[in-house]
Design a protein around this motif. Structure first.
Motif, mmCIF file in Angstrom:
data_model
loop_
_atom_site.group_PDB
_atom_site.id
_atom_site.type_symbol
_atom_site.label_atom_id
_atom_site.label_comp_id
_atom_site.label_asym_id
_atom_site.label_seq_id
_atom_site.Cartn_x
_atom_site.Cartn_y
_atom_site.Cartn_z
ATOM 1 N N UNK A 142 -10.366 -1.797 6.725
ATOM 2 C CA UNK A 142 -10.770 -3.141 6.321
ATOM 3 C C UNK A 142 -10.032 -3.545 5.049
ATOM 4 N N UNK A 143 -9.639 -2.591 4.238
ATOM 5 C CA UNK A 143 -8.856 -2.889 3.044
ATOM 6 C C UNK A 143 -7.486 -3.435 3.432
ATOM 7 N N UNK A 144 -7.043 -3.122 4.633
ATOM 8 C CA UNK A 144 -5.753 -3.596 5.115
ATOM 9 C C UNK A 144 -5.888 -4.810 6.015
ATOM 10 N N UNK A 145 -7.091 -5.317 6.177
ATOM 11 C CA UNK A 145 -7.294 -6.486 7.014
ATOM 12 C C UNK A 145 -7.409 -6.168 8.493
ATOM 13 N N UNK A 146 -7.614 -4.906 8.846
ATOM 14 C CA UNK A 146 -7.774 -4.527 10.249
ATOM 15 C C UNK A 146 -9.251 -4.549 10.607
ATOM 16 N N UNK A 147 -9.555 -4.643 11.885
ATOM 17 C CA UNK A 147 -10.944 -4.706 12.325
ATOM 18 C C UNK A 147 -11.493 -3.371 12.785
ATOM 19 N N UNK A 148 -10.747 -2.316 12.591
ATOM 20 C CA UNK A 148 -11.206 -0.996 13.014
ATOM 21 C C UNK A 148 -11.056 -0.016 11.861
ATOM 22 N N UNK A 149 -11.980 0.924 11.729
ATOM 23 C CA UNK A 149 -11.831 1.905 10.666
ATOM 24 C C UNK A 149 -10.681 2.858 10.972
ATOM 25 N N UNK A 150 -10.037 3.304 9.943
ATOM 26 C CA UNK A 150 -8.938 4.255 10.085
ATOM 27 C C UNK A 150 -9.284 5.456 9.223
ATOM 28 N N UNK A 151 -9.299 6.630 9.826
ATOM 29 C CA UNK A 151 -9.687 7.806 9.060
ATOM 30 C C UNK A 151 -8.498 8.486 8.404
ATOM 31 N N UNK A 152 -7.301 8.007 8.710
ATOM 32 C CA UNK A 152 -6.138 8.666 8.116
ATOM 33 C C UNK A 152 -5.108 7.646 7.649
ATOM 34 N N UNK A 153 -5.384 7.050 6.532
ATOM 35 C CA UNK A 153 -4.474 6.083 5.936
ATOM 36 C C UNK A 153 -3.631 6.827 4.908
ATOM 37 N N UNK A 154 -2.334 6.920 5.161
ATOM 38 C CA UNK A 154 -1.437 7.647 4.273
ATOM 39 C C UNK A 154 -0.859 6.684 3.255
ATOM 40 N N UNK A 155 -0.746 7.171 2.049
ATOM 41 C CA UNK A 155 -0.207 6.348 0.978
ATOM 42 C C UNK A 155 0.674 7.219 0.094
ATOM 43 N N UNK A 156 1.785 6.684 -0.381
ATOM 44 C CA UNK A 156 2.633 7.440 -1.292
ATOM 45 C C UNK A 156 1.892 7.672 -2.595
ATOM 46 N N UNK A 157 2.140 8.814 -3.225
ATOM 47 C CA UNK A 157 1.533 9.099 -4.522
ATOM 48 C C UNK A 157 1.960 8.054 -5.542
ATOM 49 N N UNK A 158 3.208 7.694 -5.515
ATOM 50 C CA UNK A 158 3.740 6.687 -6.415
ATOM 51 C C UNK A 158 4.359 5.615 -5.541
ATOM 52 N N UNK A 159 3.820 4.429 -5.561
ATOM 53 C CA UNK A 159 4.327 3.420 -4.649
ATOM 54 C C UNK A 159 4.703 2.156 -5.394
ATOM 55 N N UNK A 160 5.614 1.414 -4.787
ATOM 56 C CA UNK A 160 6.074 0.166 -5.372
ATOM 57 C C UNK A 160 4.946 -0.850 -5.312
ATOM 58 N N UNK A 161 4.856 -1.643 -6.345
ATOM 59 C CA UNK A 161 3.877 -2.720 -6.342
ATOM 60 C C UNK A 161 4.423 -3.878 -5.512
ATOM 61 N N UNK A 162 5.547 -4.420 -5.938
ATOM 62 C CA UNK A 162 6.181 -5.507 -5.191
ATOM 63 C C UNK A 162 7.255 -4.907 -4.297
ATOM 64 N N UNK A 163 7.273 -5.336 -3.042
ATOM 65 C CA UNK A 163 8.274 -4.846 -2.101
ATOM 66 C C UNK A 163 8.928 -6.015 -1.371
ATOM 67 N N UNK A 164 10.104 -5.745 -0.839
ATOM 68 C CA UNK A 164 10.780 -6.648 0.073
ATOM 69 C C UNK A 164 10.711 -5.999 1.440
ATOM 70 N N UNK A 165 10.142 -6.721 2.401
ATOM 71 C CA UNK A 165 10.091 -6.249 3.785
ATOM 72 C C UNK A 165 11.002 -7.129 4.624
ATOM 73 N N UNK A 166 11.880 -6.488 5.385
ATOM 74 C CA UNK A 166 12.741 -7.218 6.313
ATOM 75 C C UNK A 166 12.428 -6.695 7.701
ATOM 76 N N UNK A 167 12.168 -7.601 8.633
ATOM 77 C CA UNK A 167 11.840 -7.214 10.005
ATOM 78 C C UNK A 167 12.799 -7.900 10.968
ATOM 79 N N UNK A 168 13.020 -7.243 12.094
ATOM 80 C CA UNK A 168 13.882 -7.791 13.136
ATOM 81 C C UNK A 168 13.416 -7.276 14.490
ATOM 82 N N UNK A 169 13.333 -8.147 15.490
ATOM 83 C CA UNK A 169 12.961 -7.674 16.822
ATOM 84 C C UNK A 169 14.092 -6.921 17.532
#
Length: 181
Positions: A17-44
């Motif tokens: 729910x913290x990620x805006x999903x409607x189902x609980x996730x028991x294994x959410x992986x996160x980097x120990x040190x992560x970027x605050x602001x990121x650039x995401x580029x997507x392509x089909x």
């Protein structure tokens, strides 16, 4: 961080729910040190793996179409994507994130231009996370983006996203005896 460098991960018991999903996730992986602001580029249709433009960029993650994603269903990714670190300024330091983003766009202009030209069917988005300041006593939240940031991002065709998170939710999730599933 160079591509291929080992990135430590920290297993977190959190709710999707913290990620805006409607189902609980028991294994959410996160980097120990992560970027605050990121650039995401997507392509089909365009993979980012082995792209020479990425050798100079601080890449956080590359995802291939079909890769298993997080979540209970482990649905495969529907697009190719690359995530690049832009700023490590904290969530309550938006002006610093904005300054870092301007510097990032100027420093990596040629690499970003080349990469974004490659993915004509894709899109790029600068994602600025911040803490929501809204509460019962606060009517609205307003943050101004610098004209220089808007101009630089616009010339590259980048979208800008402000992702506002409710800090109290994360405080509650961190309490070990709370169950959000």
């Amino acid at each position: 961080m160079a591509m291929g460098e080992e990135v430590g991960v920290l297993f977190l018991e959190k709710s999707a729910f913290a990620l805006g999903l409607n189902e609980p996730v028991s294994d959410w992986w996160c980097r120990e040190s992560f970027a605050m602001c990121v650039l995401r580029i997507v392509s089909p249709s365009c993979s980012f793996r082995d792209r020479p433009e990425l050798e100079m960029l601080p890449v956080v993650d590359i995802c291939e179409k079909g890769d298993a994603r997080f979540g209970k269903s482990r649905r495969p990714a529907s697009q190719f994507s690359v995530t690049v670190e832009v700023s490590n300024a904290e969530w309550d330091e938006l002006p610093s994130q904005f300054d870092d983003a301007c510097e990032f766009l100027q420093n990596y202009w040629e690499e970003l231009r080349s990469l974004l030209d490659l993915v004509a069917d894709g899109k790029g988005c600068l994602d600025f996370p911040c803490w929501s300041r809204l509460s019962e006593g606060v009517l609205m939240q307003s943050d101004v983006l610098p004209a220089n940031l808007i101009s630089l991002a616009g010339r590259l065709g980048l979208e800008i996203e402000l992702s506002c998170y409710q800090k109290s939710f994360f405080d509650e999730v961190d309490e070990p005896d709370k169950n959000f599933d």
